[in-house]
Design an enzyme around this catalytic site. Structure first.
Site, PDB file in Angstrom:
ATOM      1  N   ARG A 255      37.430   9.063  65.796  1.00 56.03           N
ATOM      2  CA  ARG A 255      36.267   8.262  65.422  1.00 56.03           C
ATOM      3  C   ARG A 255      36.554   7.474  64.133  1.00 56.03           C
ATOM      4  NH1 ARG A 255      32.212  12.930  62.840  1.00 56.03           N
ATOM      5  NH2 ARG A 255      32.713  12.408  60.673  1.00 56.03           N
ATOM      6  N   GLY A 256      35.596   6.631  63.738  1.00 62.58           N
ATOM      7  CA  GLY A 256      35.630   6.013  62.405  1.00 62.58           C
ATOM      8  C   GLY A 256      36.829   5.120  62.165  1.00 62.58           C
ATOM      9  N   GLU A 257      37.593   5.431  61.131  1.00 64.84           N
ATOM     10  CA  GLU A 257      38.724   4.566  60.770  1.00 64.84           C
ATOM     11  C   GLU A 257      40.041   5.341  60.673  1.00 64.84           C
ATOM     12  OE1 GLU A 257      38.052   1.389  58.209  1.00 64.84           O
ATOM     13  OE2 GLU A 257      40.090   1.321  57.422  1.00 64.84           O
ATOM     14  N   ASP A 258      40.036   6.393  59.849  1.00 63.58           N
ATOM     15  CA  ASP A 258      41.322   7.021  59.570  1.00 63.58           C
ATOM     16  C   ASP A 258      41.846   7.848  60.748  1.00 63.58           C
ATOM     17  OD1 ASP A 258      43.440   7.396  57.635  1.00 63.58           O
ATOM     18  OD2 ASP A 258      42.862   9.496  57.716  1.00 63.58           O
TER      19      ASP A 258
ATOM     20  N   ASP B  90      36.020   7.266  54.017  1.00 62.59           N
ATOM     21  CA  ASP B  90      36.283   6.511  52.785  1.00 62.59           C
ATOM     22  C   ASP B  90      37.327   7.236  51.933  1.00 62.59           C
ATOM     23  OD1 ASP B  90      33.994   4.513  53.094  1.00 62.59           O
ATOM     24  OD2 ASP B  90      32.986   6.445  53.266  1.00 62.59           O
TER      25      ASP B  90
ATOM     26  N   TYR C 247      31.075  11.433  66.806  1.00 60.08           N
ATOM     27  CA  TYR C 247      29.770  11.320  66.150  1.00 60.08           C
ATOM     28  C   TYR C 247      28.697  12.007  66.995  1.00 60.08           C
ATOM     29  CZ  TYR C 247      32.003   7.989  63.035  1.00 60.08           C
ATOM     30  OH  TYR C 247      32.841   7.410  62.112  1.00 60.08           O
TER      31      TYR C 247
HETATM   32  O1  TRH Z   1      34.571  10.728  58.848  1.00 57.47           O
HETATM   33  P1  TRH Z   1      34.554   9.437  59.540  1.00 57.47           P
HETATM   34  O2  TRH Z   1      33.476   9.242  60.492  1.00 57.47           O
HETATM   35  O3  TRH Z   1      34.529   8.279  58.470  1.00 57.47           O
HETATM   36  C1  TRH Z   1      33.809   7.094  58.666  1.00 57.47           C
HETATM   37  C2  TRH Z   1      34.693   5.923  58.895  1.00 57.47           C
HETATM   38  O4  TRH Z   1      35.666   5.754  57.908  1.00 57.47           O
HETATM   39  C3  TRH Z   1      33.859   4.691  58.973  1.00 57.47           C
HETATM   40  O5  TRH Z   1      34.670   3.554  59.145  1.00 57.47           O
HETATM   41  C4  TRH Z   1      33.049   4.552  57.717  1.00 57.47           C
HETATM   42  O6  TRH Z   1      32.257   3.446  57.770  1.00 57.47           O
HETATM   43  C5  TRH Z   1      32.212   5.794  57.557  1.00 57.47           C
HETATM   44  O7  TRH Z   1      33.035   6.938  57.515  1.00 57.47           O
HETATM   45  C6  TRH Z   1      31.414   5.738  56.285  1.00 57.47           C
HETATM   46  O8  TRH Z   1      35.921   9.234  60.353  1.00 57.47           O
HETATM   47  P2  TRH Z   1      37.413   8.936  59.866  1.00 57.47           P
HETATM   48  O9  TRH Z   1      37.529   7.568  59.305  1.00 57.47           O
HETATM   49  O10 TRH Z   1      38.277   9.261  60.991  1.00 57.47           O
HETATM   50  O11 TRH Z   1      37.674   9.967  58.691  1.00 57.47           O
HETATM   51  C7  TRH Z   1      37.865  11.325  58.918  1.00 57.47           C
HETATM   52  C8  TRH Z   1      38.910  11.865  57.973  1.00 57.47           C
HETATM   53  O12 TRH Z   1      38.931  13.277  58.044  1.00 57.47           O
HETATM   54  C9  TRH Z   1      40.323  11.387  58.309  1.00 57.47           C
HETATM   55  O13 TRH Z   1      41.037  11.186  57.106  1.00 57.47           O
HETATM   56  C10 TRH Z   1      40.918  12.577  59.057  1.00 57.47           C
HETATM   57  C11 TRH Z   1      40.263  13.697  58.342  1.00 57.47           C
HETATM   58  N1  TRH Z   1      40.164  14.971  59.053  1.00 57.47           N
HETATM   59  C12 TRH Z   1      40.810  16.067  58.510  1.00 57.47           C
HETATM   60  O14 TRH Z   1      41.509  15.950  57.482  1.00 57.47           O
HETATM   61  N2  TRH Z   1      40.669  17.289  59.119  1.00 57.47           N
HETATM   62  C13 TRH Z   1      39.941  17.445  60.252  1.00 57.47           C
HETATM   63  O15 TRH Z   1      39.862  18.569  60.779  1.00 57.47           O
HETATM   64  C14 TRH Z   1      39.291  16.290  60.806  1.00 57.47           C
HETATM   65  C15 TRH Z   1      38.485  16.436  62.078  1.00 57.47           C
HETATM   66  C16 TRH Z   1      39.418  15.075  60.180  1.00 57.47           C
END
Ligand code: TRH
Length: 354
Positions: free
Chosen positions: A254-257, A17, A176
């Site tokens: 994973r997730g979105e970003d 988010d 995850y």
């Molecule tokens: O952390 P997430 O699992 O977030 C999820 C998803 O957004 C999902 O859609 C939502 O419903 C849930 O949260 C509540 O995965 P996501 O989306 O990839 O976000 C991880 C963020 O962390 C992304 O901006 C990349 C960042 N990141 C770093 O900055 N450094 C790191 O070392 C890693 C592994 C990730």
């Protein structure tokens, strides 16, 4: 011109988010010259994504964006021209009370490749005298698009030109807790090629410690078993995480970003959607595979196995046997998507016309 934008972000779970909101806020400020305030309810989690943030400060300015701690008693002096409610987080009553029919109110939805997104993107509902617009990111032209900074592809290509190619297979890992880690590590350790898995330390990755006969993992660990080496990294800044994705041969995201960032890396990747009730995440996964990897059976098979816990040595081997084809497809799809207008630009246009 609608210059003042407020973004409201609730950290529901994980980093996605705030990860998405921070990227969007920066892009609106840097590339569109807008005055952006980002309201976040959890500054300590936000600090993982925005390392310069001071969680003890209620209001601060970082990287051209004003960040405010969103607390129940927050007093709002003015309402922006455009209000982005991220992922239906709900706006504070005291803020809603100041909004008028002129305020552009947009609910930014989660990304999905499902077909219905095209029909729902841009719909609105009326709430008293206000209009709440629904903005759906997506892969098709007539959706809200994907977040992409204007220079990210050029930055990636410059970075890759400065890298020397290694023979071992390099894999980044972000997943995850329900991912079949044990099976992946077993397959990688017993294959015929040297593999290095590089993983920022998260709770999910920690589960693999017993595979190396240790109790827990720590940042800096380098652990080996047969053909496999695991390097444990700290949680990286978003910029460094991008570079990690660019430098790897395969990215587990994973997730979105991180999913979208893997697309811009242009390297083969395996995406694990956030688990939802009634297997909704599998519907999302299948929709994505249809638009992105439908030409490659082994890429689809590996994705499905990763999200259902059915990983096996054979699935991994078939994926590796097809890696150069998967590389070609990923690069091509990534380039095609990068030709579309990015989410922030589309959102600005959307708000001008709303
Ligand atoms: O952390 P997430 O699992 O977030 C999820 C998803 O957004 C999902 O859609 C939502 O419903 C849930 O949260 C509540 O995965 P996501 O989306 O990839 O976000 C991880 C963020 O962390 C992304 O901006 C990349 C960042 N990141 C770093 O900055 N450094 C790191 O070392 C890693 C592994 C990730």
């Amino acid at each position: 011109m609608k210059k003042r934008w407020d973004i409201f972000c609730k950290v529901v779970d994980n980093f996605g988010d705030i990860g998405v909101c921070w990227r969007l806020a920066k892009q609106l400020a840097h590339e569109h010259g807008l005055q952006v305030r980002l309201f976040v309810d959890d500054l300590s989690i936000a600090q993982k994504i925005i390392p310069a943030l001071q969680p003890s400060q209620k209001i601060q300015s970082t990287d051209g964006v004003n960040i405010a701690h969103w607390q129940a008693d927050l007093h709002f002096e003015h309402v922006a021209d455009v209000v982005i409610e991220a992922f239906a987080c709900g706006l504070p009553e005291s803020y809603l009370a100041h909004m008028s029919a002129d305020t552009i109110w947009v609910n930014l939805e989660y990304l999905s490749a499902e077909k219905w997104v095209v029909d729902f993107h841009g719909r609105y509902s009326n709430v008293d005298n206000l209009t709440r617009h629904f903005y759906f990111p997506g892969f098709a032209e007539n959706t809200g698009g994907l977040l992409r900074e204007c220079d990210i592809i050029a930055q990636r290509d410059t970075f890759l030109q400065s890298q020397t190619h290694e023979n071992d297979l390099k894999i980044s890992l972000f997943c995850y807790e329900n991912a079949p880690l044990q099976a992946l590590f077993h397959a990688a350790a017993s294959g015929n090629k040297k593999v290095t898995i590089v993983a920022p330390l998260t709770d999910s990755i920690s589960k693999i410690a017993p595979f190396f006969n240790i109790k827990s993992l720590k940042v800096g660990d380098v652990l080996s078993k047969n053909q496999l080496t695991l390097q444990v990294l700290p949680f990286l800044s978003q910029t460094d995480y991008d570079k990690l994705l660019w430098s790897c041969d395969i990215n587990f995201v994973r997730g979105e970003d991180s999913w979208v960032r893997a697309i811009w890396a242009g390297k083969p990747f395996i995406w694990q959607p956030y688990v939802q009730s009634e297997n909704t995440h599998m519907t999302k996964l299948n929709a994505f595979l249809e638009v992105f990897y439908s030409e490659n059976e082994s890429a689809c098979e590996a994705h499905l196995a990763w999200s259902t816990g059915q990983w096996s040595n054979d699935i991994w081997q078939r994926y590796l046997d097809n890696l150069s084809t998967i590389q070609t497809i990923t690069h091509m799809k990534s380039n095609q998507l990068a030709l579309q207008t990015d989410l922030a630009t589309k959102l600005v246009d959307f708000c001008i016309n709303a």
